[in-house]
Design an enzyme around this catalytic site. Sequence first.
Site, PDB file in Angstrom:
ATOM      1  N   ASP A  76      -7.709  64.750  46.184  1.00 38.21           N
ATOM      2  CA  ASP A  76      -7.618  64.503  47.630  1.00 38.21           C
ATOM      3  C   ASP A  76      -6.145  64.480  48.021  1.00 38.21           C
ATOM      4  OD1 ASP A  76      -7.385  61.997  46.193  1.00 38.21           O
ATOM      5  OD2 ASP A  76      -7.473  60.950  48.113  1.00 38.21           O
ATOM      6  N   ASP A 108       1.339  66.682  45.089  1.00 43.02           N
ATOM      7  CA  ASP A 108       0.586  65.405  45.026  1.00 43.02           C
ATOM      8  C   ASP A 108      -0.865  65.673  45.343  1.00 43.02           C
ATOM      9  OD1 ASP A 108      -0.213  62.795  44.988  1.00 43.02           O
ATOM     10  OD2 ASP A 108       0.683  62.264  46.892  1.00 43.02           O
ATOM     11  N   GLU A 141      -8.043  58.948  46.061  1.00 38.71           N
ATOM     12  CA  GLU A 141      -6.928  58.154  45.540  1.00 38.71           C
ATOM     13  C   GLU A 141      -6.065  57.666  46.682  1.00 38.71           C
ATOM     14  OE1 GLU A 141      -2.770  57.443  44.084  1.00 38.71           O
ATOM     15  OE2 GLU A 141      -3.469  58.859  45.559  1.00 38.71           O
ATOM     16  N   GLU A 142      -5.862  58.553  47.654  1.00 40.81           N
ATOM     17  CA  GLU A 142      -4.914  58.270  48.739  1.00 40.81           C
ATOM     18  C   GLU A 142      -5.395  57.160  49.678  1.00 40.81           C
ATOM     19  OE1 GLU A 142      -2.034  59.413  48.726  1.00 40.81           O
ATOM     20  OE2 GLU A 142      -2.003  61.391  47.782  1.00 40.81           O
ATOM     21  N   GLU A 167       0.865  62.009  38.211  1.00 37.71           N
ATOM     22  CA  GLU A 167       1.579  61.944  39.496  1.00 37.71           C
ATOM     23  C   GLU A 167       3.032  62.390  39.310  1.00 37.71           C
ATOM     24  OE1 GLU A 167       0.434  61.163  42.478  1.00 37.71           O
ATOM     25  OE2 GLU A 167      -1.427  60.074  42.145  1.00 37.71           O
TER      26      GLU A 167
HETATM   27 ZN   LIG Z   1      -0.939  61.315  44.246  1.00 38.20          ZN
END
Ligand SMILES: [Zn+2]
Length: 402
Positions: A76, A108, A141-142, A167
């Site tokens: 995501d 990212d 995740e975000e 990451e």
């Molecule tokens: Zn990330």
Amino acid sequence: MSCSVVNLTKALVAIPSESSRSNLPVMQQLCTFLYSQGFRVTRYPQNGPSTGPEKTNLIAERGNGTRRLVFSGHLDTVPVGERGQWQHDPYGAEGIIGDRLYGRGAVDMKGQVAAMACACASVPEEVLRNLTLTLAITGDEEIGHVGIKDLAAKHVFQRAVGCVVGEPTGLRVVSAHKGGMTVRITVRGLSCHSSKPHLGVNAIEQAARLLNLLGERLAPWCAQRHPAFGEEPPTFTVVGVSGGVADNVVPDSCTVNISARALETGHFETFRAALEGIISELVDDDTRKGVPPERRFSADMDLLKWAPPMVCDTAGVWYRTVARIAGQEKPEFVTYGTDAGVLNQVGLPCVVWGPGDIIRAHSVDEYITLEELTTAVTHYRELICAVAASELPTFTTSLWNG
Ligand SMILES: [Zn+2]
């Protein structure tokens, strides 16, 4: 077995996958690659707190060893934002420009997911006689590490030697990061006409009493230290204040959102206790001054979200193996959070280790370079081969129950 990390990154970047959308299309794209490379794929439809349209997380494996090496990443992204501010296509439609692939999620962390997947795909079968490679790929995740929390509750990472969360760290090995928590304090008052404010209790002014005490009362909490973070303190900051309905109304409610960054899980509890202490202090103050009960300070607190910190034992053989491949002598920490905190919480030794600069994440004209991608594949492959040839201790993770 061959694969192009650039093509895979391009294919993933081309599919919009901000956290508000379903991630099925981008996961399907990754699965097409994984199946073509002979991975065993298990999808775990995501349950838990609703985060909009249908989501799924997946585990993909290669190899037949009883020991496991885990790579984890999310697909995501944050939203593109104002399209006009981008000089480049946010979905990578221009292809490679110079050495760069532009697009939301490039750094990212679709590029890193592609690098981990390609590294795992590129290792010959014979290397994997004693080792299973596990890719744990998630969404959401975000927006609070929702995908990994759900996946870690369903999938047990049996006999894992360690986990790389890819990451962007410029391929520096990060052995510790802070955890995060956001609490909302709702301060109550009594509404009345604003021309006679003394008849009511102004919730915003009450909230100001609380805000005034935060710095001093939380100073001991901020004075705590943890060896993995050197002199870096736990921190907190007010991230939102909201209250008031109209010019002619004394507000009866004001909410204050506070974000805290902790060095260890226990700090969340002590932070909450310190805030409760401030609330009690204000109530006691009013009681002592003879303020009638209905006009005394009144507030309650909710936990909006939290994510655990990650600390890896830098004396341990897992960390030392990764650090040796990265050519890194000194342990490093970061202040932001990653899915590694959740995986660490269920017992997996983790490091955060991925190509690209975090500065480019969440910004316009996000990009990753081809060199970063290919270097990452090389490093991840070296790690796989080193782990396959070693006798690193294994850990069996327990179920997540946070
Ligand atoms: Zn990330």
